[in-house]
Design a protein around this motif. Structure first.
Motif, PDB file in Angstrom:
ATOM      1  N   VAL A   1      -9.066   3.728  -0.962  1.00 30.93           N
ATOM      2  CA  VAL A   1      -7.788   3.970  -1.637  1.00 30.93           C
ATOM      3  C   VAL A   1      -8.112   4.343  -3.073  1.00 30.93           C
ATOM      4  O   VAL A   1      -8.812   3.596  -3.769  1.00 30.93           O
ATOM      5  CB  VAL A   1      -6.898   2.714  -1.597  1.00 30.93           C
TER       6      VAL A   1
ATOM      7  N   TYR B   1      -0.570   6.326   2.784  1.00 29.05           N
ATOM      8  CA  TYR B   1      -1.709   5.720   3.482  1.00 29.05           C
ATOM      9  C   TYR B   1      -1.414   5.593   4.973  1.00 29.05           C
ATOM     10  O   TYR B   1      -2.288   5.854   5.813  1.00 29.05           O
ATOM     11  CB  TYR B   1      -2.036   4.355   2.878  1.00 29.05           C
TER      12      TYR B   1
ATOM     13  N   ALA C   1      -8.424  -1.888  -1.355  1.00 30.62           N
ATOM     14  CA  ALA C   1      -7.524  -1.941  -2.505  1.00 30.62           C
ATOM     15  C   ALA C   1      -7.272  -3.395  -2.839  1.00 30.62           C
ATOM     16  O   ALA C   1      -7.291  -4.261  -1.959  1.00 30.62           O
ATOM     17  CB  ALA C   1      -6.199  -1.236  -2.193  1.00 30.62           C
TER      18      ALA C   1
ATOM     19  N   ASP D   1      -5.231  10.766  -1.555  1.00 35.80           N
ATOM     20  CA  ASP D   1      -5.652   9.520  -2.195  1.00 35.80           C
ATOM     21  C   ASP D   1      -6.380   8.586  -1.236  1.00 35.80           C
ATOM     22  O   ASP D   1      -6.859   7.526  -1.658  1.00 35.80           O
ATOM     23  CB  ASP D   1      -4.436   8.784  -2.772  1.00 35.80           C
ATOM     24  N   PHE D   2      -6.455   8.979   0.039  1.00 31.33           N
ATOM     25  CA  PHE D   2      -7.032   8.095   1.054  1.00 31.33           C
ATOM     26  C   PHE D   2      -8.045   8.860   1.897  1.00 31.33           C
ATOM     27  O   PHE D   2      -7.825  10.008   2.261  1.00 31.33           O
ATOM     28  CB  PHE D   2      -5.916   7.533   1.938  1.00 31.33           C
TER      29      PHE D   2
ATOM     30  N   ARG E   1       1.026   2.049  -7.632  1.00 23.96           N
ATOM     31  CA  ARG E   1       1.700   1.741  -6.369  1.00 23.96           C
ATOM     32  C   ARG E   1       3.180   1.397  -6.524  1.00 23.96           C
ATOM     33  O   ARG E   1       3.953   1.512  -5.555  1.00 23.96           O
ATOM     34  CB  ARG E   1       0.970   0.602  -5.651  1.00 23.96           C
TER      35      ARG E   1
ATOM     36  N   VAL F   1       0.856  -1.184   0.000  1.00 19.74           N
ATOM     37  CA  VAL F   1       0.000   0.000   0.000  1.00 19.74           C
ATOM     38  C   VAL F   1       0.893   1.236   0.000  1.00 19.74           C
ATOM     39  O   VAL F   1       1.893   1.280   0.721  1.00 19.74           O
ATOM     40  CB  VAL F   1      -0.916   0.003   1.238  1.00 19.74           C
TER      41      VAL F   1
ATOM     42  N   TRP G   1      -3.558   3.087  -6.225  1.00 22.26           N
ATOM     43  CA  TRP G   1      -3.337   1.636  -6.293  1.00 22.26           C
ATOM     44  C   TRP G   1      -2.709   1.241  -7.628  1.00 22.26           C
ATOM     45  O   TRP G   1      -1.779   0.447  -7.679  1.00 22.26           O
ATOM     46  CB  TRP G   1      -4.642   0.886  -6.062  1.00 22.26           C
TER      47      TRP G   1
ATOM     48  N   PRO H   1      -7.646  -1.235   4.191  1.00 25.52           N
ATOM     49  CA  PRO H   1      -7.616  -0.413   2.976  1.00 25.52           C
ATOM     50  C   PRO H   1      -8.394  -1.096   1.857  1.00 25.52           C
ATOM     51  O   PRO H   1      -8.165  -2.274   1.556  1.00 25.52           O
ATOM     52  CB  PRO H   1      -6.119  -0.354   2.648  1.00 25.52           C
TER      53      PRO H   1
END
Length: 290
Positions: free
Chosen positions: A234, A128, A208, A252-253, A242, A124, A239, A206
């Motif tokens: 997420v 995050y 994702a 983004d979170f 990443r 991740v 993602w 999360p």
């Protein structure tokens, strides 16, 4: 472990006697040898879309001699009462490392997915964890696959002086996660299961990869009725990138409500309804004509 949990749930739901065998989990002193080739069957179960209650109803009606589990069925609704599994896989007082109540234990999934190797897994983005620390006001402690890599170098730069624990064995890490009061799982069935079996106060997930119903509508690892869980959105951009952007951005979170997570889960059920029906009808036909 997840296969055995699923098998035990089938055993519980069936009206007739069901014997579970073929598993070997020495860490938990659980073992039942295979009964020999005479018991093998062309009936196998391995899809995440398999529902325990449907399968049990088929077994009650058709009484097949043997069904093989040839995959891990990642569907939280198939497991039933969590307490029976905590008893099956106990957490003993001498196992794992005690983590302070003012800390959040963050599992890192890197290892073989520290480079692009699987679309549903991967580390991740590091922002995050910065976002989580900001949201929870807890001190981060990291555990997991923390061997040297560009991702770990970036993590160490962003969290200088952070505590890293574990590494003695996968079993000890699993038990350490279970012992923590605040857990942040990675996109990992390992940390997901450890957190699920824990008695943690909060578990942060999360959305994702494998844990995102939008990306993996076949799997279901969102325990929406469990008050311990906190869900975090997420962004698709974070993602997807990443590996090229291991940091991403805090924007983004964001937290996701249980209501919104439920909507995603419902949409996943609708997307997979036809495939799920085909899987269960196929199982029924093979039971009838085997």
């Amino acid at each position: 472990m997840a296969q055995l949990m699923f098998a035990r749930r089938i055993q519980e739901l069936c009206r007739s006697e069901v014997v579970v065998f073929g598993h070997k989990l020495p860490e938990w002193s659980l073992q039942a040898d295979l009964r020999g080739t005479a018991q093998r069957s062309n009936l196998s179960v391995g899809s995440n879309l398999t529902r325990a209650d449907y399968l049990a109803a088929m077994i009650n009606r058709c009484r097949p001699p043997t069904i093989e589990l040839d995959g891990v069925v990642l569907r939280v609704g198939n497991y039933g009462d969590i307490e029976r599994y905590r008893e099956m896989f106990p957490l003993k007082k001498e196992e794992g490392i005690q983590i302070g109540k003012d800390r959040i234990l963050i599992h890192i999934r890197a290892g073989d997915v520290s480079v692009p190797s699987h679309g549903s897994y991967g580390p991740v983005p590091i922002s995050y964890y910065q976002y989580l620390v900001s949201e929870t006001k807890l001190t981060p402690v990291f555990i997991g696959e923390t061997s040297q890599s560009p991702y770990m170098e970036a993590l160490s730069r962003e969290f200088p002086g952070a505590e890293f624990v574990g590494g003695a064995s996968a079993f000890e890490d699993f038990q350490t996660i279970r012992r923590a009061q605040h857990i942040a799982v990675s996109v990992s069935s390992f940390s997901w299961l450890a957190a699920f079996l824990s008695t943690a106060e909060t578990i942060h997930v999360p959305l994702a990869g494998l844990l995102d119903p939008r990306e993996r509508p076949d799997a279901d690892l969102l325990p929406l009725s469990d008050p311990r869980y906190r869900f975090h959105d997420v962004s698709a951009r974070a993602w997807k990138n990443r590996y090229s952007d291991v940091l991403a951005h805090r924007a983004d979170f964001k937290p996701m409500s249980v209501i919104d997570a439920k909507r995603l889960k419902g949409a996943a059920v609708r997307r997979t309804a036809v495939q799920s029906a085909r899987i269960h009808l196929g199982l029924m036909r093979r039971m009838i004509f085997s």
